[in-house]
Motif scaffolding. Structure first.
Motif, mmCIF file in Angstrom:
data_model
loop_
_atom_site.group_PDB
_atom_site.id
_atom_site.type_symbol
_atom_site.label_atom_id
_atom_site.label_comp_id
_atom_site.label_asym_id
_atom_site.label_seq_id
_atom_site.Cartn_x
_atom_site.Cartn_y
_atom_site.Cartn_z
ATOM 1 N N PRO A 438 0.824 -1.220 0.000
ATOM 2 C CA PRO A 438 0.000 0.000 0.000
ATOM 3 C C PRO A 438 0.849 1.259 0.000
ATOM 4 C CG PRO A 438 -0.055 -1.085 2.146
ATOM 5 C CD PRO A 438 0.633 -2.023 1.228
ATOM 6 N N PRO A 439 0.482 2.242 -0.823
ATOM 7 C CA PRO A 439 1.164 3.540 -0.788
ATOM 8 C C PRO A 439 0.661 4.367 0.398
ATOM 9 C CG PRO A 439 -0.589 3.593 -2.400
ATOM 10 C CD PRO A 439 -0.566 2.198 -1.850
ATOM 11 N N LYS A 440 1.293 5.501 0.650
ATOM 12 C CA LYS A 440 0.867 6.363 1.761
ATOM 13 C C LYS A 440 -0.556 6.848 1.544
ATOM 14 C CE LYS A 440 5.518 7.994 2.951
ATOM 15 N NZ LYS A 440 6.407 9.191 3.037
ATOM 16 N N ASP A 441 -0.856 7.290 0.326
ATOM 17 C CA ASP A 441 -2.206 7.729 -0.020
ATOM 18 C C ASP A 441 -2.866 6.612 -0.823
ATOM 19 O OD1 ASP A 441 -4.548 8.865 -0.867
ATOM 20 O OD2 ASP A 441 -3.635 10.703 -1.643
ATOM 21 N N LYS A 442 -3.874 5.978 -0.258
ATOM 22 C CA LYS A 442 -4.497 4.811 -0.890
ATOM 23 C C LYS A 442 -5.682 5.184 -1.785
ATOM 24 C CE LYS A 442 -3.377 1.882 3.120
ATOM 25 N NZ LYS A 442 -2.852 2.977 3.965
ATOM 26 N N SER A 443 -5.926 6.470 -1.986
ATOM 27 C CA SER A 443 -7.128 6.889 -2.715
ATOM 28 C C SER A 443 -7.214 6.262 -4.098
ATOM 29 C CB SER A 443 -7.154 8.418 -2.842
ATOM 30 O OG SER A 443 -7.117 9.033 -1.585
ATOM 31 N N ASN A 444 -6.093 6.258 -4.823
ATOM 32 C CA ASN A 444 -6.083 5.787 -6.213
ATOM 33 C C ASN A 444 -5.263 4.505 -6.357
ATOM 34 O OD1 ASN A 444 -7.367 8.231 -6.450
ATOM 35 N ND2 ASN A 444 -6.167 8.949 -8.175
ATOM 36 N N TRP A 445 -5.221 3.706 -5.292
ATOM 37 C CA TRP A 445 -4.410 2.496 -5.292
ATOM 38 C C TRP A 445 -5.191 1.300 -5.828
ATOM 39 C CZ3 TRP A 445 -3.847 -1.077 -0.531
ATOM 40 C CH2 TRP A 445 -2.944 -2.122 -0.823
ATOM 41 N N LEU A 446 -4.617 0.638 -6.833
ATOM 42 C CA LEU A 446 -5.148 -0.616 -7.339
ATOM 43 C C LEU A 446 -4.208 -1.730 -6.869
ATOM 44 C CD1 LEU A 446 -7.128 -2.251 -9.026
ATOM 45 C CD2 LEU A 446 -5.740 -1.754 -11.044
ATOM 46 N N PRO A 447 -4.614 -2.530 -5.886
ATOM 47 C CA PRO A 447 -3.723 -3.556 -5.339
ATOM 48 C C PRO A 447 -3.489 -4.699 -6.330
ATOM 49 C CG PRO A 447 -5.492 -3.023 -3.800
ATOM 50 C CD PRO A 447 -5.867 -2.437 -5.122
ATOM 51 N N VAL A 448 -2.247 -5.192 -6.347
ATOM 52 C CA VAL A 448 -1.905 -6.398 -7.101
ATOM 53 C C VAL A 448 -1.108 -7.319 -6.180
ATOM 54 C CG1 VAL A 448 -1.938 -5.270 -9.353
ATOM 55 C CG2 VAL A 448 0.194 -5.353 -8.048
ATOM 56 N N ALA A 449 -0.870 -8.536 -6.618
ATOM 57 C CA ALA A 449 -0.073 -9.483 -5.842
ATOM 58 C C ALA A 449 1.390 -9.384 -6.254
ATOM 59 C CB ALA A 449 -0.586 -10.897 -6.062
ATOM 60 N N LYS A 450 2.254 -10.007 -5.494
ATOM 61 C CA LYS A 450 3.686 -10.015 -5.816
ATOM 62 C C LYS A 450 3.971 -11.145 -6.803
ATOM 63 C CE LYS A 450 5.307 -7.644 -1.700
ATOM 64 N NZ LYS A 450 6.275 -7.596 -0.583
ATOM 65 N N GLU A 451 3.398 -10.985 -7.969
ATOM 66 C CA GLU A 451 3.560 -11.939 -9.065
ATOM 67 C C GLU A 451 3.078 -11.270 -10.353
ATOM 68 O OE1 GLU A 451 0.430 -15.131 -9.327
ATOM 69 O OE2 GLU A 451 0.167 -14.586 -7.213
ATOM 70 N N PRO A 452 3.304 -11.894 -11.514
ATOM 71 C CA PRO A 452 2.853 -11.298 -12.773
ATOM 72 C C PRO A 452 1.330 -11.127 -12.814
ATOM 73 C CG PRO A 452 4.505 -12.959 -13.206
ATOM 74 C CD PRO A 452 4.154 -13.077 -11.745
ATOM 75 N N PHE A 453 0.896 -10.060 -13.480
ATOM 76 C CA PHE A 453 -0.535 -9.766 -13.574
ATOM 77 C C PHE A 453 -0.822 -9.114 -14.913
ATOM 78 C CE2 PHE A 453 1.458 -5.979 -11.863
ATOM 79 C CZ PHE A 453 0.794 -4.927 -12.464
ATOM 80 N N TYR A 454 -2.105 -8.934 -15.193
ATOM 81 C CA TYR A 454 -2.503 -8.169 -16.375
ATOM 82 C C TYR A 454 -3.662 -7.264 -16.004
ATOM 83 C CZ TYR A 454 -6.217 -11.723 -17.025
ATOM 84 O OH TYR A 454 -7.294 -12.565 -16.869
ATOM 85 N N LEU A 455 -3.920 -6.290 -16.858
ATOM 86 C CA LEU A 455 -4.958 -5.286 -16.614
ATOM 87 C C LEU A 455 -5.980 -5.310 -17.739
ATOM 88 C CD1 LEU A 455 -2.635 -2.283 -15.682
ATOM 89 C CD2 LEU A 455 -3.865 -3.745 -14.063
ATOM 90 N N ILE A 456 -7.231 -5.081 -17.389
ATOM 91 C CA ILE A 456 -8.280 -4.841 -18.384
ATOM 92 C C ILE A 456 -8.890 -3.483 -18.095
ATOM 93 C CG2 ILE A 456 -10.496 -5.558 -19.321
ATOM 94 C CD1 ILE A 456 -9.800 -8.402 -18.774
ATOM 95 N N MET A 457 -8.858 -2.611 -19.103
ATOM 96 C CA MET A 457 -9.486 -1.292 -19.003
ATOM 97 C C MET A 457 -10.814 -1.368 -19.751
ATOM 98 S SD MET A 457 -8.038 2.467 -20.056
ATOM 99 C CE MET A 457 -7.240 1.781 -21.490
ATOM 100 N N ARG A 458 -11.905 -1.201 -19.027
ATOM 101 C CA ARG A 458 -13.236 -1.285 -19.631
ATOM 102 C C ARG A 458 -13.824 0.107 -19.777
ATOM 103 N NH1 ARG A 458 -12.962 -5.928 -16.251
ATOM 104 N NH2 ARG A 458 -13.422 -7.858 -17.418
#
Length: 484
Positions: A438-458
């Protein structure tokens, strides 16, 4: 007459240049239109199954080539048949509700969601399979106020159409869902909506603004009603249809044979499908006879393996339209004769919608083409301006290993225009922070795991500037070491 070496070279270069111009001109020429042999004198089209080679090794090679095309073509209809079997045919399946009935999902998709991969995390899903073999099925759509919805119809080959906020508004109405060949009178006050295949899948989505909004959304789901107008004389049941075996060559061909005989195919694909008759699909030769021919069986086994390798590779690069690392949904859920593209898309998952309804872009790399990995790197995306959407936009993260939503202590699975507390800069831009810790300011935080991931923008209901490419998605940027 003889030419000196310089003259010979000049003549050769001239001929090469002329040949190149002719080749370029030929390459640019449009194909001639198709002709109809039936309009010519004494020309007929024989309706007989083609021959196979007699030599065993040549027969194996031939079956491998024919089989590759058949298995590639079969990916979408076989996977959709598997879903129809579970939901509408097999009473022993936990998802079963029968034909012309909704199976409503009452909870938002979360990690471990089992129905399909890469789900939305902000809509409730409802599934139904319609049997239109005896005529239309009625769909009653309630007024939905300001809430977005889409009743997404998928035919047996993965092509999509919609009754939705975008296409029909939010006032509700009565619709008769019918095939293109049905003929009959439609009552006053009912809108006829035609689909392509006699069995069609509905994947309905209803927008949910928050967990507290779920009860209102589920109450709305119950007001979407399906009515069977003419029950089928012989309902489909496990005893009279193939098993949903999509993992073996013969199981897949058995399904494709059933589809060709009971669902049909689009006009224009006859020549392509005619070649499959010789391997037991849609013709007079039963698959039981094919199974007695070892060279053909060997060729089909190899074809099945190769077709899956190609489909999986295409699924990772399913469109040539890539902008800043994002694969754009060009020609999604509208495939025409693009059978390889269709197979690749369905290896990712069934149920994609057309870009006009949901402009869903995917990336598993940063802007420089490096794979996204929450174990090694933190990232940002700066939208300036945010995605232009008529209804809503979001960015969702998924684990690359299982294509599921990522567990995290905050229970946040996406960032979008409806995210509570979302921070917007003075210039109107929005910057999303994507990282495991987590960053200091969590307002715009999208959490991920400590492994490879992908994103979908809808982008639900994309505006014209998205569809015409004037607005383009920004790349995912790695955060410089030491910055918060």
């Amino acid at each position: 007459m003889t030419f000196s070496s310089p003259a010979r070279r000049a003549l050769t270069l001239s001929l090469i240049g002329a040949t190149s111009l002719l080749a370029a001109s030929a390459a640019q020429a449009e194909p001639l239109p198709s002709y109809d042999p039936a309009k010519a004198d004494q020309i007929t089209q024989p309706n007989i199954t083609d021959l196979a080679p007699f030599d065993p090794e040549l027969r194996r090679i031939w079956a491998q080539h024919i089989g590759f095309d058949a298995f590639n073509y079969a990916v979408a209809p076989a996977l959709l048949y598997q879903q129809m079997y579970a939901l509408a045919i097999d009473p022993a399946d936990p998802q079963y509700v029968g034909f012309d009935r909704f199976n409503h999902g009452r909870d938002l998709a979360r990690p471990g969601y089992a129905a399909f991969k890469s789900p939305n995390a902000d809509t409730l899903y409802s599934n139904a399979w319609l049997d239109l073999t005896r005529g239309p099925v009625e769909l009653d759509v309630p007024p939905t106020g300001s809430r977005y919805y889409t009743v997404n119809f998928q035919d047996f080959y993965g092509n999509a159409s919609n009754i939705s906020t975008r296409t029909h508004g939010n006032d509700g109405g009565r619709y008769w869902i019918a095939t293109t060949t049905w003929q009959g009178d439609v009552p006053a006050g009912v809108t006829l909506f035609r689909v392509t295949t006699p069995y069609v899948w509905i994947l309905m989505r209803v927008l949910v603004s928050s967990e507290k909004d779920v009860p209102k959304a589920t109450a709305l789901q119950d007001r979407f009603i399906l009515k069977t107008l003419t029950p089928p004389t012989t309902p489909l049941a496990p005893g009279n249809v193939p098993k949903p075996d999509v993992d073996t060559p013969m199981g897949t061909l058995t399904i494709l044979d059933w589809v060709e005989r009971n669902v049909g195919h689009p006009i224009g694909e006859e020549a392509y499908l005619h070649q499959f008759e010789r391997i037991g699909v849609g013709g007079p030769i039963p698959l039981s006879e094919i199974e007695k021919d070892p060279p053909i069986v060997a060729g089909l086994d190899q074809a099945f393996k190769e077709s899956r390798l190609v489909a999986r590779d295409v699924s990772r690069h399913s469109t040539p339209d890539v902008v800043n690392g994002w694969y754009l949904p060009i020609a999604l859920a509208r495939y025409g004769f693009n059978f390889v593209k269709r197979a690749g898309h369905h290896m990712i998952g069934t149920g994609p919608n057309v870009a006009e309804e949901n402009f869903a872009s995917v990336t598993n790399t940063d802007a420089a083409g490096v794979r996204l990995d929450g174990n090694t790197t933190r990232y940002t995306i700066r939208f300036d301006p945010p995605p232009p959407a008529n209804y809503f936009w979001s960015v969702t993260a998924y684990n690359l290993s299982n294509r599921e939503l990522i567990p995290n202590p905050t229970g946040r699975y996406l960032i979008g225009d409806r995210t509570k507390g979302l921070r917007t800069a003075k210039d109107g831009s929005v910057t999303i922070q994507i990282q495991a810790d987590p960053p200091k300011d969590k307002s715009n935080w999208l959490p991920v795991a400590k492994e490879p991931f992908y994103l979908i923008m809808r982008n639900q209901g994309p505006k014209d500037e998205v569809l015409d490419g004037k607005w383009q998605p920004p790349g995912v940027e790695p955060v410089t070491a030491g910055k918060p």
